[in-house]
Design a protein around this motif. Structure first.
Motif, mmCIF file in Angstrom:
data_model
loop_
_atom_site.group_PDB
_atom_site.id
_atom_site.type_symbol
_atom_site.label_atom_id
_atom_site.label_comp_id
_atom_site.label_asym_id
_atom_site.label_seq_id
_atom_site.Cartn_x
_atom_site.Cartn_y
_atom_site.Cartn_z
ATOM 1 N N UNK A 77 0.865 -1.205 -0.095
ATOM 2 C CA UNK A 77 -0.051 -0.017 -0.023
ATOM 3 C C UNK A 77 0.707 1.562 0.067
ATOM 4 N N UNK A 78 1.888 1.355 0.836
ATOM 5 C CA UNK A 78 2.802 2.248 0.675
ATOM 6 C C UNK A 78 3.340 2.556 -0.774
ATOM 7 N N UNK A 79 3.475 1.737 -1.528
ATOM 8 C CA UNK A 79 4.099 1.832 -2.939
ATOM 9 C C UNK A 79 2.835 2.364 -3.657
ATOM 10 N N UNK A 80 1.750 1.957 -3.489
ATOM 11 C CA UNK A 80 0.574 2.434 -4.374
ATOM 12 C C UNK A 80 0.254 3.963 -3.899
ATOM 13 N N UNK A 81 0.425 4.274 -2.663
ATOM 14 C CA UNK A 81 0.002 5.632 -2.252
ATOM 15 C C UNK A 81 1.176 6.730 -2.706
ATOM 16 N N UNK A 82 2.371 6.117 -2.951
ATOM 17 C CA UNK A 82 3.366 7.230 -3.487
ATOM 18 C C UNK A 82 3.147 7.461 -4.705
ATOM 19 N N UNK A 83 2.330 6.700 -5.470
ATOM 20 C CA UNK A 83 2.048 7.216 -7.025
ATOM 21 C C UNK A 83 3.376 7.378 -7.853
ATOM 22 N N UNK A 84 4.266 6.504 -7.468
ATOM 23 C CA UNK A 84 5.409 6.634 -8.038
ATOM 24 C C UNK A 84 5.755 5.244 -8.810
ATOM 25 N N UNK A 85 4.942 4.999 -9.836
ATOM 26 C CA UNK A 85 4.842 3.619 -10.551
ATOM 27 C C UNK A 85 6.021 3.777 -11.598
#
Length: 92
Positions: A77-85
């Motif tokens: 979830x931290x990755x998805x929240x970062x919006x840094x895909x």
């Protein structure tokens, strides 16, 4: 000239494409197939596993990865929240 992605950047880019997660062997294969790293060394799958394991161990809930099965990880979830895909470095 673009710079080579770090292992973590390359892992993030691959996992961003597979929300259900992948085994570290598959992540390494995708990194190689997609040309995300020029230098992969003798054991790229072991390097991917070490990067993910270290992140989970040292960053805990803030890690960009979650283990969903033995050897299988997905973005957290931290990755998805970062919006840094997109993990491509811009040229210097």
């Amino acid at each position: 000239m673009a710079h080579e992605l770090t292992w973590k950047e390359a892992i993030n880019q691959v996992l961003g494409q597979f929300p259900g997660g992948l085994h570290y062997n598959e992540i390494a294969e995708k990194i190689i197939e997609q040309g995300l790293r020029k230098s992969v060394g003798a054991t790229p799958a072991a390097t991917v596993n070490a990067q993910i394991s270290a992140s989970i161990k040292h960053e805990g809930d803030a890690s960009l990865y979650v283990r969903v099965n033995k050897g299988v990880s997905r973005s957290s979830p931290a990755f998805r929240r970062s919006k840094a895909h997109t993990w491509q470095r811009s040229p210097l």
